[in-house]
Write a protein that holds these residues in place. Sequence first.
Motif, PDB file in Angstrom:
ATOM      1  N   ASN A 136       0.738  -1.464  -0.022  1.00  0.00           N
ATOM      2  CA  ASN A 136      -0.041   0.086   0.003  1.00  0.00           C
ATOM      3  C   ASN A 136       1.030   1.247   0.035  1.00  0.00           C
ATOM      4  O   ASN A 136       0.540   2.085  -0.893  1.00  0.00           O
ATOM      5  N   GLY A 168      -4.651  -1.035   0.451  1.00  0.00           N
ATOM      6  CA  GLY A 168      -4.886  -0.600   1.730  1.00  0.00           C
ATOM      7  C   GLY A 168      -6.095  -1.323   2.470  1.00  0.00           C
ATOM      8  O   GLY A 168      -5.784  -1.471   3.619  1.00  0.00           O
ATOM      9  N   LEU A 215      -4.240   4.570   8.519  1.00  0.00           N
ATOM     10  CA  LEU A 215      -5.235   5.621   7.959  1.00  0.00           C
ATOM     11  C   LEU A 215      -4.273   6.858   8.044  1.00  0.00           C
ATOM     12  O   LEU A 215      -4.291   7.672   7.029  1.00  0.00           O
ATOM     13  N   ASN A 227      -2.105   6.977   5.315  1.00  0.00           N
ATOM     14  CA  ASN A 227      -2.942   7.153   3.822  1.00  0.00           C
ATOM     15  C   ASN A 227      -3.605   8.356   3.644  1.00  0.00           C
ATOM     16  O   ASN A 227      -3.574   8.716   2.582  1.00  0.00           O
ATOM     17  N   THR A 228      -4.113   9.206   4.716  1.00  0.00           N
ATOM     18  CA  THR A 228      -4.669  10.422   4.478  1.00  0.00           C
ATOM     19  C   THR A 228      -3.552  11.442   4.133  1.00  0.00           C
ATOM     20  O   THR A 228      -3.587  12.235   3.475  1.00  0.00           O
ATOM     21  N   ALA A 229      -2.514  11.347   4.814  1.00  0.00           N
ATOM     22  CA  ALA A 229      -1.267  12.120   4.421  1.00  0.00           C
ATOM     23  C   ALA A 229      -0.615  11.538   3.247  1.00  0.00           C
ATOM     24  O   ALA A 229      -0.218  12.479   2.184  1.00  0.00           O
ATOM     25  N   SER A 230      -0.572  10.416   2.731  1.00  0.00           N
ATOM     26  CA  SER A 230      -0.415   9.815   1.551  1.00  0.00           C
ATOM     27  C   SER A 230       0.990  10.459   0.852  1.00  0.00           C
ATOM     28  O   SER A 230       1.026  11.076  -0.109  1.00  0.00           O
TER      29      SER A 230
END
Lengths: 177, 221
Positions: free
Chosen positions: B95, B111, B136, B139-142
């Motif tokens: 991911n 993810g 998470l 992934n939100t900051a990615s």
Amino acid sequence: MLELISLISAWAIPVMITLIPLYAYYRKVPVYDSFVGGAKDGFGTAIAVIPHLVGMLVAISVFRASGALDFLMGLIAPLLERFGVPAEVLPLGLLRPLTGTGSLAYTTDLIRVHGPDSLIGMIASTIQGSTDTTLYVLTVYFGAVGIRNGRYALKVGLFSDVVGFIAAIIVCMLVFG
Amino acid sequence: MINGIWLGMILIGFVFAAVNGRMDEFTAAVFDGAKNGVTVSFGLISVLVFWMGMMRVAEDAGLMKLIAKALGPVVSFLFPDVPKGHPAIGYILSNMSANLLGLGNAATPMGIKAMQELQTLNPDKETATPAMCTLLALNTASITLIPATLIAVRLNYGSAEPAGIVGTTLAATAVATLAAIAADRFYRRLTLLRRPPKPPAVRTGSAGGGGPAVPHSSVKG
């Protein structure tokens, strides 16, 4: 360097999709059966996300259409304008965590109006590219496994959005300003 | 928190729609949003079906455990409560790599698969574990090396240097990711210090002999 990264990016998926089954075949896995077996779960997962996404997107959509978002932007705009930040990019800070398509549409519009290489265009592109849509990620990831209580995940996501937004503006103003 | 935010957005939306005379827009927005939710979910079907199939092949071949063993130490400090060599680590790594390369439609299925693996380690299926929150946060900051969509948009509008935002984006996304990791760490500690939330069915009058009590003196800081 950039060419190399783009090259890796273009090759990554084709190489993965070829090498994974090849290695599995070498390890005597019935590759097609295995693929189909796993793929079956994908449908259910996507369907499981629907109620979460519908609920969340309705709330966001209503919030925008009612004018509440515009009002909020109007409140924040003068605050950041005092630091010489172009007011046009401010709505992005609020849109970005809420809606990916909405903020992309807004960014595209800024690029169209002000030009892609203007300071506004650069800041908007950087903001749009540097974080993901927090509420969407949260809804989809938690929705897919049925988590109801996300603990502190939302706070962390929104905090990093704020930090990323400010960082994007500062970096762009230093580099392009 | 999510309950409050959801209700809050609808309530505030209603009040503003009433004040601004936008009731028709409110109603239209409801069905627009609902339609959007279904469209996005249906868009997910194809990528999820394909990648979950491919990931199963990788898992059956033992690739996920292999990746987890080889690169596990890289992420194990972020996910201390996931057992070493657990397939979840393999999915988390895939991911993160997909995010890094800007392969958005591969990153999401990986993810989600990582979430499902983490869910197998979760004692309370409705409450997120710290590891899930960390996933998470990442992934939100990615963190992204190549903002592919934006480069395409800029190219489309005749930018002299479409990829000129790669450096600034990398800087901003790195800062955002560090902030996410730091905040995640902070809250993880905080929840460790506090007592875990009570399960809903616990009766106050029930007989003693619950789990080992946390000494209160050490709880308050």
